[in-house]
Design a protein around this motif. Structure first.
Motif, short mmCIF file in Angstrom:
data_model
loop_
_atom_site.label_atom_id
_atom_site.label_comp_id
_atom_site.label_asym_id
_atom_site.label_seq_id
_atom_site.Cartn_x
_atom_site.Cartn_y
_atom_site.Cartn_z
N ARG A 1 7.51 1.90 7.63
CA ARG A 1 8.45 2.54 7.07
C ARG A 1 8.70 3.79 7.63
NH1 ARG A 1 5.59 6.36 2.17
NH2 ARG A 1 5.14 7.55 4.73
N ASP A 2 8.45 4.64 8.17
CA ASP A 2 9.02 5.40 9.62
C ASP A 2 9.53 4.76 9.99
OD1 ASP A 2 7.07 7.08 7.31
OD2 ASP A 2 5.77 7.70 8.84
N ARG B 1 1.02 -1.46 -0.06
CA ARG B 1 0.18 0.35 -0.35
C ARG B 1 0.72 1.43 -0.15
NH1 ARG B 1 -3.10 -3.30 -1.14
NH2 ARG B 1 -5.64 -3.84 -0.71
N VAL B 2 2.14 1.07 0.50
CA VAL B 2 2.83 2.57 0.61
C VAL B 2 4.52 1.66 0.40
CG1 VAL B 2 4.32 4.24 2.53
CG2 VAL B 2 1.44 3.18 2.98
N GLN C 1 1.51 -0.08 7.01
CA GLN C 1 2.91 0.11 6.34
C GLN C 1 3.88 1.69 6.75
OE1 GLN C 1 1.97 -1.85 2.59
NE2 GLN C 1 1.53 -3.06 3.21
N GLU C 2 2.46 2.18 6.67
CA GLU C 2 3.29 3.88 6.83
C GLU C 2 4.04 3.77 8.01
OE1 GLU C 2 2.16 7.87 6.43
OE2 GLU C 2 0.80 6.76 6.16
N CYS C 3 3.47 3.47 8.80
CA CYS C 3 4.18 3.89 10.57
C CYS C 3 5.35 2.39 11.18
CB CYS C 3 3.78 3.10 11.06
SG CYS C 3 3.69 3.29 13.01
N ALA D 1 -2.69 0.15 5.17
CA ALA D 1 -2.27 1.25 4.87
C ALA D 1 -1.09 2.35 5.98
CB ALA D 1 -2.72 2.01 4.57
N GLU D 2 -1.79 2.11 6.60
CA GLU D 2 -1.39 2.69 8.21
C GLU D 2 -0.64 1.72 8.62
OE1 GLU D 2 -3.53 4.71 11.95
OE2 GLU D 2 -4.02 3.73 11.18
#
Length: 440
Positions: free
Chosen positions: A252-253, A62-63, A248-250, A245-246
């Motif tokens: 990544r960060d 997703r990200v 995966q974004e976290c 998505a949230e």
């Protein structure tokens, strides 16, 4: 024009262009949502209506892992992320099959990349299958009450689908080569070492793979940090309440400069042993081709200084795994062959991670290739590398000597400036030769 296949999975409608047939985004398992989100894959039931396979299916990604990536890696929305695509030549019957696993650090990546298009393989009589699988927390988090290695279980489910259905697309289910790059190459080695994968493929190719198991303590520590950031307990129930998505974004960060936080774990029915130990016991009748690029993540101005300091990520994470795999397989009845990709891309400053893929797939005209390889990548190198891989998939033994894991093992070297494309080299894989290898 449309093209229809009637397979055990049901009627599947793809597209045909000349002698090339494409069937994209075919679900091989039920969508991993709701109660199935953190559960073993459930095989997809037979399609009741003709399935439209004219476009790429949903991706687990997703990200993207990075703002820009060497490989074009599109994210496709949707829930049916456990899908695969088949590219096959018209009139095919009993052709060898290449099943491709994309990379992305087990956190990202996309099977819909134009770099993974099987058109050149179809031209050369090979049926290509590209597989999507669960990533990140959903695919590789060791959570209580969740089967470990869900991403690997997805790949096993896809291989079962291939076994049951690929003949309808012109493929031979008894001539399957499992191949992948980076995390995909690591997945190939993991499955080659797994008792659960026995008999599902007959040949194996690992490109820039390695022994990427993640310790459970490392994974649990990262999951605790992830749970703190999201204000949920690091459990199945906690993460199930977070949108993919949230999540995966976290991930990544939080990842920062860490290389591997989530990936295959050992100690279950899929990987009861570490991959090197498993390779000494399993898959010994499966021919294996593996190698790495010369610079991987040490491109640009870094290679010489890093090489001199003995700190190259390329050597420690990627290249050293090649002779180690050969040593693990020294009792194998099937051969192990090594290669090294040395062509320096003018765009990346070296023989860096991923730049060998368009050569092996012979897709130098694909989107994003000029940006990664410069305006004039050598077509003759692509022809040679692709021909070597096609020959291996067809069942032919590579033209260079087998590896045994001893110092000085030969390796096919591709594209070193000033060298013949077909040159063999010796000793290119071991940054530090372990003492036990001297006695092998």
């Amino acid at each position: 024009m449309s093209d229809t296949v009637r397979a055990p999975a049901g009627t599947i409608v793809g597209r045909r262009a000349g002698e090339l047939r494409r069937f994209l985004g075919i679900p091989y398992a039920e969508a991993p949502v709701g109660v199935r989100r953190f559960a073993a894959p459930v095989p997809r039931g037979r399609f009741r209506e003709p399935y439209d396979a004219s476009r790429h299916g949903a991706t687990s990604q997703r990200v993207p892992l990075f703002a820009t990536t060497t490989i074009p890696e599109p994210s496709v929305p949707g829930e049916d992320v456990l899908n695969l695509s088949v590219v096959t030549p018209a009139g095919a019957e009993g052709r060898p099959v290449l099943v491709w696993i994309h990379g992305g650090g087990f956190l990202a990546g996309s099977p819909a990349s134009p770099w993974y298009d099987g058109r050149s393989f179809a031209r050369d009589g090979v049926v290509t299958v590209t597989v999507g699988y669960r990533l990140g927390v959903d695919g590789f988090a060791p959570l209580d009450g969740v089967p470990a290695n869900l991403g690997l279980r997805d790949l096993l489910s896809a291989l079962d689908w291939v076994r049951e259905n690929i003949a309808a697309f012109g493929g031979d289910p008894d001539r399957v080569t499992l191949a992948g790059q980076s995390a995909g190459g690591a997945a190939v080695l993991a499955l080659l070492s797994s008792p659960a994968a026995a008999g599902r493929f007959q040949r194996a190719v690992s490109m820039s793979g390695g022994f990427f198991e993640v310790g459970r303590d490392t994974a649990h520590g990262f999951l605790e940090r992830l749970g703190d950031r999201l204000a949920v307990p690091p459990t199945r129930e906690g993460f199930a309440g977070i949108d993919v998505a949230e999540l995966q974004e976290c991930v990544r960060d939080l990842r920062g400069d860490e290389v591997l936080m989530l990936g295959p774990v050992t100690g279950d029915d899929i990987l009861p042993l570490g991959v090197p130990e498993g390779l000494a016991r399993r898959g010994l009748d499966v021919p294996l081709l593996l190698g790495a690029t010369g610079d991987e993540f040490d491109g640009g101005t870094a290679p010489e200084a890093a090489r001199a300091a003995g700190t190259r990520v390329t050597d420690t994470l990627f290249r050293a795994a090649c002779p180690r795999a050969a040593r693990s397989r020294r009792e194998a009845t099937a051969g192990t062959w090594l290669y090294s990709f040395a062509w320096p891309s003018p765009a990346t400053g070296g023989a860096t991670h991923c730049v060998d893929i368009p050569f092996f797939f012979d897709v130098l005209d694909a989107p994003g290739v000029r940006e990664a390889l410069g305006p004039r990548p050598p077509t003759e190198l692509a022809a040679l590398m692709h021909a070597d891989l096609v020959g291996f998939v067809h069942g032919r033994e590579p033209s260079w000597a087998r590896a045994s894991g001893r110092p000085g093992d030969p390796a096919r070297e591709y594209g070193r400036p000033g060298a013949e494309f077909a040159a063999d080299t010796t000793g290119v894989y071991d940054p530090v030769v372990p003492a036990e290898a001297e006695a092998c």
